[in-house]
Design an enzyme around this catalytic site. Structure first.
Site, PDB file in Angstrom:
ATOM      1  N   MET A  28       0.955  -0.962  -0.240  1.00  0.00           N
ATOM      2  CA  MET A  28       0.334  -0.244  -0.057  1.00  0.00           C
ATOM      3  C   MET A  28       1.028   1.263   0.164  1.00  0.00           C
ATOM      4  SD  MET A  28      -3.242  -0.679   1.796  1.00  0.00           S
ATOM      5  CE  MET A  28      -2.760  -1.257   3.973  1.00  0.00           C
ATOM      6  N   LEU A  31       6.778   3.253   1.577  1.00  0.00           N
ATOM      7  CA  LEU A  31       7.722   2.476   1.306  1.00  0.00           C
ATOM      8  C   LEU A  31       8.472   2.206   3.107  1.00  0.00           C
ATOM      9  CD1 LEU A  31       7.759   1.039  -2.245  1.00  0.00           C
ATOM     10  CD2 LEU A  31       6.026   0.251  -0.565  1.00  0.00           C
ATOM     11  N   GLY A  34      11.072  -2.479   5.639  1.00  0.00           N
ATOM     12  CA  GLY A  34      10.190  -4.058   5.448  1.00  0.00           C
ATOM     13  C   GLY A  34       9.908  -4.282   4.055  1.00  0.00           C
ATOM     14  N   HIS A  35       9.310  -3.366   3.461  1.00  0.00           N
ATOM     15  CA  HIS A  35       9.071  -3.687   1.994  1.00  0.00           C
ATOM     16  C   HIS A  35      10.428  -3.825   0.577  1.00  0.00           C
ATOM     17  CE1 HIS A  35       5.413  -0.481   3.707  1.00  0.00           C
ATOM     18  NE2 HIS A  35       4.792  -2.086   2.786  1.00  0.00           N
ATOM     19  N   LYS A 147       5.528  -9.301   8.741  1.00  0.00           N
ATOM     20  CA  LYS A 147       4.514  -9.105  10.218  1.00  0.00           C
ATOM     21  C   LYS A 147       3.348  -9.311  10.137  1.00  0.00           C
ATOM     22  CE  LYS A 147       4.469  -4.546  11.169  1.00  0.00           C
ATOM     23  NZ  LYS A 147       3.090  -4.199  10.389  1.00  0.00           N
TER      24      LYS A 147
HETATM   25  P1  AMP Z   1       1.816  -2.967   3.415  1.00  0.00           P
HETATM   26  O1  AMP Z   1       2.019  -1.880   2.651  1.00  0.00           O
HETATM   27  O2  AMP Z   1       1.778  -2.354   5.361  1.00  0.00           O
HETATM   28  O3  AMP Z   1      -0.043  -3.536   3.329  1.00  0.00           O
HETATM   29  O4  AMP Z   1       2.531  -3.891   3.280  1.00  0.00           O
HETATM   30  C1  AMP Z   1       2.553  -4.437   1.985  1.00  0.00           C
HETATM   31  C2  AMP Z   1       3.871  -6.169   2.843  1.00  0.00           C
HETATM   32  O5  AMP Z   1       4.897  -6.436   3.409  1.00  0.00           O
HETATM   33  C3  AMP Z   1       2.830  -6.922   3.656  1.00  0.00           C
HETATM   34  O6  AMP Z   1       2.845  -8.442   2.988  1.00  0.00           O
HETATM   35  C4  AMP Z   1       3.427  -7.148   4.563  1.00  0.00           C
HETATM   36  O7  AMP Z   1       3.418  -7.671   5.640  1.00  0.00           O
HETATM   37  C5  AMP Z   1       5.192  -6.408   4.359  1.00  0.00           C
HETATM   38  N1  AMP Z   1       5.873  -5.453   5.750  1.00  0.00           N
HETATM   39  C6  AMP Z   1       5.074  -4.712   5.857  1.00  0.00           C
HETATM   40  N2  AMP Z   1       6.117  -4.074   6.806  1.00  0.00           N
HETATM   41  C7  AMP Z   1       7.211  -5.366   6.941  1.00  0.00           C
HETATM   42  C8  AMP Z   1       8.189  -5.941   7.916  1.00  0.00           C
HETATM   43  N3  AMP Z   1       9.151  -4.259   9.075  1.00  0.00           N
HETATM   44  N4  AMP Z   1       8.808  -6.918   7.761  1.00  0.00           N
HETATM   45  C9  AMP Z   1       8.342  -7.082   6.672  1.00  0.00           C
HETATM   46  N5  AMP Z   1       7.437  -7.307   5.443  1.00  0.00           N
HETATM   47  C10 AMP Z   1       7.192  -6.225   5.733  1.00  0.00           C
END
Ligand code: AMP
Length: 253
Positions: A28, A31, A34-35, A147
Site C-alpha cells: 500500500m 515504502l 521491510g517492503h 509481520k
Molecule cells: P503494506 O504496505 O503494509 O500492506 O505491506 C505490504 C507487504 O509488506 C505485506 O506483505 C507486509 O507483510 C510486508 N511488510 C510490512 N512491514 C514489514 C516489515 N517490517 N518487514 C517485512 N515485511 C513487511
C-alpha cells in the site's frame, strides 16, 4: 523502471513476461526497508519483479484510518529506482473495482479471529484485492511479510483453495535497532510514542505470560486489543494514541 497505471498497459506489457519468472510484491506504498526486503528477495529469485502500490479502500474498516494513511508515491518511486526494480503497478480504485466491490472473497474461519475480529471486513477486502492483483499480474511467486502473519496464512489458504498457480513466499519481519517492526504507521508516532512503541516487541519476546505482557503494556500507556499465542507464535495488536500497531514473534519449539 516502468510505472504502469492503466490495466490495459499492464496486459500489454505482460505479453513480454512469457517464459520468464515473475515475482510480485503487493503493497500500500509508503515504502520502508521491510517492503524493500521483499523486493530484494523477489529480484534475487525471479527474472522480473512487479511491485504494486494501491491503498485498498475495502480493507479499511475505518474511514479516518483510510484518510490518514500516508500517500507518498513520488518518494516510493525514488526508492524503487535506486533498487532498479522492473515495474511499479499503481492503478486507481475505479480500475480495480469496476464492480464497486459487489464481488468479494469471503473466508469464514481463520479470518474471524484476531485481526478479523478487531477489524471486521478487513480480510475480505484484502483477499479480494490480492485475488484481483494475482489475476492481473499472474506472478510465478508472490512475497508477503510475516509481520502480517494472519494475512500470510489467509493468502496461502486463498491460493490452495482456489488453485491459483502462484508460490507464496514468506519474508521475515524487518525491525528497527530497538526491535520495533517497521510499519508505515510508525511515521504517525510522536517521538515519545516511538520510544514507548519499542517496548512492544520486547514484551512479546519476553518470557512473561500473555496476561503479564498485557498488564505491562497497559502500564506503559498502550491500549491492548489482543496478546495471544497461536500458530507457534505470540501475536499482538495494540494502540498508542490513534496509531494501531501489530506484531508477532515465533515461539521456540
Ligand atoms: P503494506 O504496505 O503494509 O500492506 O505491506 C505490504 C507487504 O509488506 C505485506 O506483505 C507486509 O507483510 C510486508 N511488510 C510490512 N512491514 C514489514 C516489515 N517490517 N518487514 C517485512 N515485511 C513487511
Amino acid at each position: 523502471m516502468n510505472i504502469i497505471t492503466e490495466i490495459n498497459d499492464l496486459l500489454e506489457i505482460r505479453k513480454h513476461f512469457q517464459n520468464k519468472s515473475v515475482g510480485f510484491v503487493p503493497t500500500m506504498g509508503n515504502l520502508h526497508e521491510g517492503h524493500l526486503s521483499l523486493c530484494k528477495k523477489s529480484m534475487d529469485e525471479n527474472d522480473i519483479t512487479v511491485l504494486s502500490v494501491f491503498i485498498n479502500p475495502t480493507q479499511f474498516n475505518n474511514n479516518e484510518d483510510l484518510n490518514n494513511y500516508p500517500k507518498t508515491l513520488s518518494e516510493d518511486v525514488e526508492k524503487l529506482k535506486n533498487l532498479q526494480i522492473d515495474y511499479i503497478f499503481a492503478p486507481n480504485e475505479h480500475q480495480l473495482y469496476p464492480d464497486k466491490f459487489e464481488i468479494q472473497i469471503i473466508e469464514t474461519h481463520l479470518s474471524k479471529t484476531l485481526e478479523g475480529e478487531h477489524r471486521p471486513g478487513h480480510f475480505s477486502g484484502m483477499l479480494t484485492i490480492v485475488m484481483k492483483l494475482f489475476n492481473l499480474i499472474q506472478p510465478t511467486r508472490a512475497y508477503f511479510g510475516e509481520k502480517d502473519y494472519q494475512q500470510l496464512l489467509l493468502v496461502r489458504k486463498l491460493v490452495s483453495s482456489l488453485f491459483i498457480p502462484v508460490e507464496i513466499i514468506a519474508c521475515e519481519t524487518i525491525r528497527n535497532k530497538d526491535g520495533l517492526a517497521l510499519s508505515s504507521r510508525n511515521n504517525k508516532l510522536t517521538m515519545e510514542q516511538l520510544f514507548v512503541a519499542n517496548k512492544f516487541s520486547e514484551l512479546l519476546k519476553s518470557h512473561l505470560s500473555d496476561a503479564e505482557v498485557e498488564d505491562q503494556l497497559k502500564k506503559l500507556g498502550f491500549e491492548v486489543e489482543y496478546i495471544t499465542k497461536k500458530w507457534h507464535r505470540r501475536l499482538g495488536a495494540v494502540r498508542l494514541g490513534n496509531t494501531r500497531l501489530i506484531d508477532n514473534i515465533q515461539l521456540e519449539v
